[in-house]
Scaffold this motif. Structure first.
Motif, PDB file in Angstrom:
ATOM      1  N   GLY A 189     -71.977  36.768  78.656  1.00  0.00           N
ATOM      2  CA  GLY A 189     -72.595  38.157  78.141  1.00  0.00           C
ATOM      3  C   GLY A 189     -72.166  38.331  76.580  1.00  0.00           C
ATOM      4  N   ASP A 190     -71.790  37.129  75.781  1.00  0.00           N
ATOM      5  CA  ASP A 190     -71.749  37.714  74.343  1.00  0.00           C
ATOM      6  C   ASP A 190     -73.010  37.775  73.807  1.00  0.00           C
ATOM      7  OD1 ASP A 190     -72.535  34.699  74.906  1.00  0.00           O
ATOM      8  OD2 ASP A 190     -71.491  33.906  73.276  1.00  0.00           O
ATOM      9  N   THR A 191     -74.071  37.055  74.215  1.00  0.00           N
ATOM     10  CA  THR A 191     -75.408  37.220  73.527  1.00  0.00           C
ATOM     11  C   THR A 191     -76.248  38.661  73.995  1.00  0.00           C
ATOM     12  OG1 THR A 191     -76.323  35.578  75.239  1.00  0.00           O
ATOM     13  CG2 THR A 191     -76.110  34.853  72.984  1.00  0.00           C
ATOM     14  N   VAL A 192     -75.639  39.228  75.061  1.00  0.00           N
ATOM     15  CA  VAL A 192     -76.028  40.442  75.539  1.00  0.00           C
ATOM     16  C   VAL A 192     -75.642  41.467  74.692  1.00  0.00           C
ATOM     17  CG1 VAL A 192     -76.118  41.995  77.509  1.00  0.00           C
ATOM     18  CG2 VAL A 192     -76.365  39.638  78.000  1.00  0.00           C
ATOM     19  N   VAL A 193     -74.263  41.284  74.732  1.00  0.00           N
ATOM     20  CA  VAL A 193     -73.551  42.241  73.520  1.00  0.00           C
ATOM     21  C   VAL A 193     -74.063  42.138  72.232  1.00  0.00           C
ATOM     22  CG1 VAL A 193     -71.207  42.705  72.659  1.00  0.00           C
ATOM     23  CG2 VAL A 193     -71.290  42.118  75.215  1.00  0.00           C
ATOM     24  N   PRO A 211     -76.252  30.811  85.771  1.00  0.00           N
ATOM     25  CA  PRO A 211     -75.942  29.949  87.356  1.00  0.00           C
ATOM     26  C   PRO A 211     -74.436  29.799  87.436  1.00  0.00           C
ATOM     27  CG  PRO A 211     -76.920  28.769  85.698  1.00  0.00           C
ATOM     28  CD  PRO A 211     -76.716  29.796  84.900  1.00  0.00           C
ATOM     29  N   ASN A 212     -73.709  29.380  86.434  1.00  0.00           N
ATOM     30  CA  ASN A 212     -72.230  28.918  86.612  1.00  0.00           C
ATOM     31  C   ASN A 212     -71.455  29.964  87.296  1.00  0.00           C
ATOM     32  OD1 ASN A 212     -69.434  28.501  86.042  1.00  0.00           O
ATOM     33  ND2 ASN A 212     -70.092  26.953  84.507  1.00  0.00           N
ATOM     34  N   PRO A 213     -70.880  29.778  88.380  1.00  0.00           N
ATOM     35  CA  PRO A 213     -70.103  30.958  89.050  1.00  0.00           C
ATOM     36  C   PRO A 213     -68.920  31.632  88.124  1.00  0.00           C
ATOM     37  CG  PRO A 213     -70.550  29.129  90.525  1.00  0.00           C
ATOM     38  CD  PRO A 213     -70.775  28.510  89.250  1.00  0.00           C
ATOM     39  N   LYS A 214     -68.222  30.806  87.641  1.00  0.00           N
ATOM     40  CA  LYS A 214     -67.099  31.254  86.471  1.00  0.00           C
ATOM     41  C   LYS A 214     -67.755  32.166  85.275  1.00  0.00           C
ATOM     42  CE  LYS A 214     -63.670  27.892  87.819  1.00  0.00           C
ATOM     43  NZ  LYS A 214     -62.730  26.951  87.294  1.00  0.00           N
ATOM     44  N   ASN A 215     -68.712  31.550  84.861  1.00  0.00           N
ATOM     45  CA  ASN A 215     -69.313  32.280  83.713  1.00  0.00           C
ATOM     46  C   ASN A 215     -69.907  33.474  84.111  1.00  0.00           C
ATOM     47  OD1 ASN A 215     -68.622  30.164  81.781  1.00  0.00           O
ATOM     48  ND2 ASN A 215     -70.704  29.199  81.715  1.00  0.00           N
ATOM     49  N   PHE A 216     -70.477  33.600  85.428  1.00  0.00           N
ATOM     50  CA  PHE A 216     -71.061  34.627  85.979  1.00  0.00           C
ATOM     51  C   PHE A 216     -70.094  36.006  86.049  1.00  0.00           C
ATOM     52  CE2 PHE A 216     -73.097  37.326  89.105  1.00  0.00           C
ATOM     53  CZ  PHE A 216     -74.158  38.008  88.640  1.00  0.00           C
ATOM     54  N   SER A 217     -68.873  35.369  86.458  1.00  0.00           N
ATOM     55  CA  SER A 217     -67.906  36.442  86.836  1.00  0.00           C
ATOM     56  C   SER A 217     -67.592  37.099  85.269  1.00  0.00           C
ATOM     57  CB  SER A 217     -66.750  35.798  87.497  1.00  0.00           C
ATOM     58  OG  SER A 217     -67.016  35.427  88.681  1.00  0.00           O
ATOM     59  N   ARG A 218     -67.601  36.281  84.561  1.00  0.00           N
ATOM     60  CA  ARG A 218     -67.345  36.748  82.878  1.00  0.00           C
ATOM     61  C   ARG A 218     -68.430  37.558  82.419  1.00  0.00           C
ATOM     62  NH1 ARG A 218     -66.106  30.914  82.065  1.00  0.00           N
ATOM     63  NH2 ARG A 218     -63.603  30.688  82.499  1.00  0.00           N
ATOM     64  N   VAL A 220     -70.488  39.474  84.391  1.00  0.00           N
ATOM     65  CA  VAL A 220     -70.292  40.811  84.681  1.00  0.00           C
ATOM     66  C   VAL A 220     -69.401  41.523  84.257  1.00  0.00           C
ATOM     67  CG1 VAL A 220     -70.184  41.914  86.927  1.00  0.00           C
ATOM     68  CG2 VAL A 220     -71.595  39.774  87.139  1.00  0.00           C
ATOM     69  N   ARG A 221     -68.147  40.941  83.942  1.00  0.00           N
ATOM     70  CA  ARG A 221     -67.048  41.737  83.175  1.00  0.00           C
ATOM     71  C   ARG A 221     -67.313  42.150  81.664  1.00  0.00           C
ATOM     72  NH1 ARG A 221     -63.839  37.752  85.806  1.00  0.00           N
ATOM     73  NH2 ARG A 221     -63.206  36.589  83.742  1.00  0.00           N
ATOM     74  N   GLY A 222     -68.087  41.028  81.148  1.00  0.00           N
ATOM     75  CA  GLY A 222     -68.479  41.334  79.555  1.00  0.00           C
ATOM     76  C   GLY A 222     -69.384  42.471  79.540  1.00  0.00           C
ATOM     77  N   CYS A 223     -70.192  42.481  80.552  1.00  0.00           N
ATOM     78  CA  CYS A 223     -71.440  43.685  80.472  1.00  0.00           C
ATOM     79  C   CYS A 223     -70.811  44.865  81.017  1.00  0.00           C
ATOM     80  CB  CYS A 223     -72.744  42.952  81.024  1.00  0.00           C
ATOM     81  SG  CYS A 223     -73.062  41.516  79.769  1.00  0.00           S
ATOM     82  N   ALA A 224     -70.006  45.073  81.632  1.00  0.00           N
ATOM     83  CA  ALA A 224     -69.315  46.167  82.228  1.00  0.00           C
ATOM     84  C   ALA A 224     -69.608  47.411  81.366  1.00  0.00           C
ATOM     85  CB  ALA A 224     -68.056  45.966  83.183  1.00  0.00           C
ATOM     86  N   GLY A 225     -70.379  48.406  81.755  1.00  0.00           N
ATOM     87  CA  GLY A 225     -70.327  49.809  81.037  1.00  0.00           C
ATOM     88  C   GLY A 225     -71.453  49.817  80.123  1.00  0.00           C
ATOM     89  N   LEU A 226     -72.159  48.556  80.136  1.00  0.00           N
ATOM     90  CA  LEU A 226     -73.471  48.645  79.568  1.00  0.00           C
ATOM     91  C   LEU A 226     -74.604  49.193  80.429  1.00  0.00           C
ATOM     92  CD1 LEU A 226     -73.520  45.359  77.420  1.00  0.00           C
ATOM     93  CD2 LEU A 226     -73.186  47.509  76.580  1.00  0.00           C
ATOM     94  N   PRO A 227     -75.276  50.069  80.098  1.00  0.00           N
ATOM     95  CA  PRO A 227     -76.531  50.508  80.932  1.00  0.00           C
ATOM     96  C   PRO A 227     -77.822  49.556  81.055  1.00  0.00           C
ATOM     97  CG  PRO A 227     -76.659  51.887  78.946  1.00  0.00           C
ATOM     98  CD  PRO A 227     -75.347  50.866  78.844  1.00  0.00           C
ATOM     99  N   VAL A 229     -78.193  46.874  82.674  1.00  0.00           N
ATOM    100  CA  VAL A 229     -77.916  45.236  82.594  1.00  0.00           C
ATOM    101  C   VAL A 229     -78.051  44.989  84.128  1.00  0.00           C
ATOM    102  CG1 VAL A 229     -76.491  43.518  81.842  1.00  0.00           C
ATOM    103  CG2 VAL A 229     -76.789  45.588  80.414  1.00  0.00           C
ATOM    104  N   VAL A 230     -79.072  44.035  84.264  1.00  0.00           N
ATOM    105  CA  VAL A 230     -79.242  43.186  85.706  1.00  0.00           C
ATOM    106  C   VAL A 230     -78.621  42.084  85.358  1.00  0.00           C
ATOM    107  CG1 VAL A 230     -80.788  42.792  87.487  1.00  0.00           C
ATOM    108  CG2 VAL A 230     -81.156  45.006  86.125  1.00  0.00           C
ATOM    109  N   SER A 231     -77.524  41.481  86.155  1.00  0.00           N
ATOM    110  CA  SER A 231     -77.203  40.364  86.099  1.00  0.00           C
ATOM    111  C   SER A 231     -77.471  39.598  87.383  1.00  0.00           C
ATOM    112  CB  SER A 231     -75.338  40.288  86.151  1.00  0.00           C
ATOM    113  OG  SER A 231     -75.043  40.806  84.845  1.00  0.00           O
TER     114      SER A 231
END
Length: 350
Positions: A189-193, A211-218, A220-227, A229-231
């Motif tokens: 999510g760094d480039t989203v932020v 697509p990477n499951p571990k990265n995907f979890s990060r 979702v957490r990294g973009c939490a609170g951003l309006p 955003v569809v992950s």
């Protein structure tokens, strides 16, 4: 620039009487060792930054500290085997380059081949075609400098053409307040932020594919609170498919035939119905297929594009030609952001 006049790195190494020593370990070192073997270039040793030296060996070589390598080999050729963008590490590399002949061999992250004499001869027409398509003098300078780096391994060419990402955001992409952004290869999510910061929080919607499951979890957490955003836990591809996938740590996960893991992948055109205004592609060597999967969006809406151009040898010329074949009305810019080797070399298209 007359590329024929530039000295090819591997020719230089074959002729040199100085010991060739590799700085760094890991995948980069292994790739450089393989190429040195193909060109029959003997490698005298390996050294690493002091904090990584623990009295161990790598590929059968004892891993030395830099001062130990200087004492053992004297005047040497240093081949950089890792990527660097942090200013402190880049400064250390520059200091070593003052004391030694230093090169950063351009070995592709994915696929084969090198920018050697035969490869350039085979693709000279495509390189010249892309050069003619570039929209400004800075892009042409970057193209010449990156190509010169790939041929020579000399990092001075990269250092001379660096520009900050903010210049591309401000002068090329010029975002408006209603952007609909697709981040393909969104990592954590760094480039989203980053995008949200650049547009001061004013956008319509963001789609983030990882697509990477571990990265995907990060992500979702990294973009939490951003309006808005569809992950989406999928890879960007040219058709719906289950693909073998090598899930490395960090950003280096990639589609890799024969890998033990698998991911689901699909075209962006199938995943996102609303018009996109901006697409970023950093998909670890799958840019060609991902772009094909964006064909409908590109043809219908001409979104702004930011395309990584450094994962495969052919990316420097094949990706802009692919887009130009879809839509000839794109203005094509090339920028290299601070990184050694030529990572973070990006085509911007508007």
């Amino acid at each position: 620039m007359d590329w024929k006049q530039l000295p090819f790195l591997w020719d230089r190494l074959q002729r040199s009487e100085k010991p060739v020593v590799i700085y760094g370990m890991g995948d980069g070192c292994e790739k450089i060792m393989r190429v040195c073997g193909e060109y029959r270039i003997p490698v005298a040793g390996i050294f690493a930054s002091d904090e990584y030296v623990r009295g161990h060996s790598f590929l059968g070589y004892p891993v030395l500290r830099y001062d130990e390598a200087k004492q053992a080999f004297g005047s040497m050729i240093v081949l950089l085997a890792f990527a660097a963008f942090e200013s402190g590490l880049v400064s250390k590399i520059k200091r070593i380059a003052v004391e030694n002949e230093l090169y950063a061999p351009d070995v592709p992250l994915f696929g084969g081949g090198l920018f050697e004499r035969r490869y350039i001869k085979e693709h000279r027409a495509e390189l010249e075609q892309v050069y003619a398509l570039l929209a400004d003098a800075r892009s042409r300078q970057v193209f010449e400098s990156v190509l010169a780096y790939k041929i020579t391994g000399c990092i001075d060419y990269l250092l001379a053409c660096e520009t900050p990402k903010q210049e591309a955001f401000d002068q090329i992409l010029r975002f408006g307040p209603e952007e609909c952004y697709a981040d393909l290869g969104a990592y954590d999510g760094d480039t989203v932020v980053e995008f949200v910061r650049v547009v001061n929080g004013a956008y319509r919607r963001i789609y983030a594919l990882e697509p990477n499951p571990k990265n995907f979890s990060r992500l979702v957490r990294g973009c939490a609170g951003l309006p808005e955003v569809v992950s989406i836990q999928k890879g960007a591809w040219n058709r719906e498919e289950t693909l073998a996938f090598h899930a490395k740590a960090g950003r280096s996960s990639a589609i890799l035939p024969g890998a033990a893991q698998s991911i689901e992948a699909a075209p962006v055109d199938d995943l996102i119905e609303e018009p996109l205004s901006y697409i970023k592609l950093d998909v670890e060597g799958a840019e060609r297929e991902a772009l094909e999967g964006c064909r409908r969006q590109i043809l219908a809406y001409k979104p702004k594009l930011a395309i990584s151009a450094y994962h495969r040898n052919e990316d420097l010329f094949a990706l802009p030609l692919q887009i130009s074949a879809m839509r000839a009305d794109y203005r094509i810019y090339l920028r290299h952001h601070p990184y050694i080797p030529a990572w973070d070399t990006v085509y911007y298209m508007v």
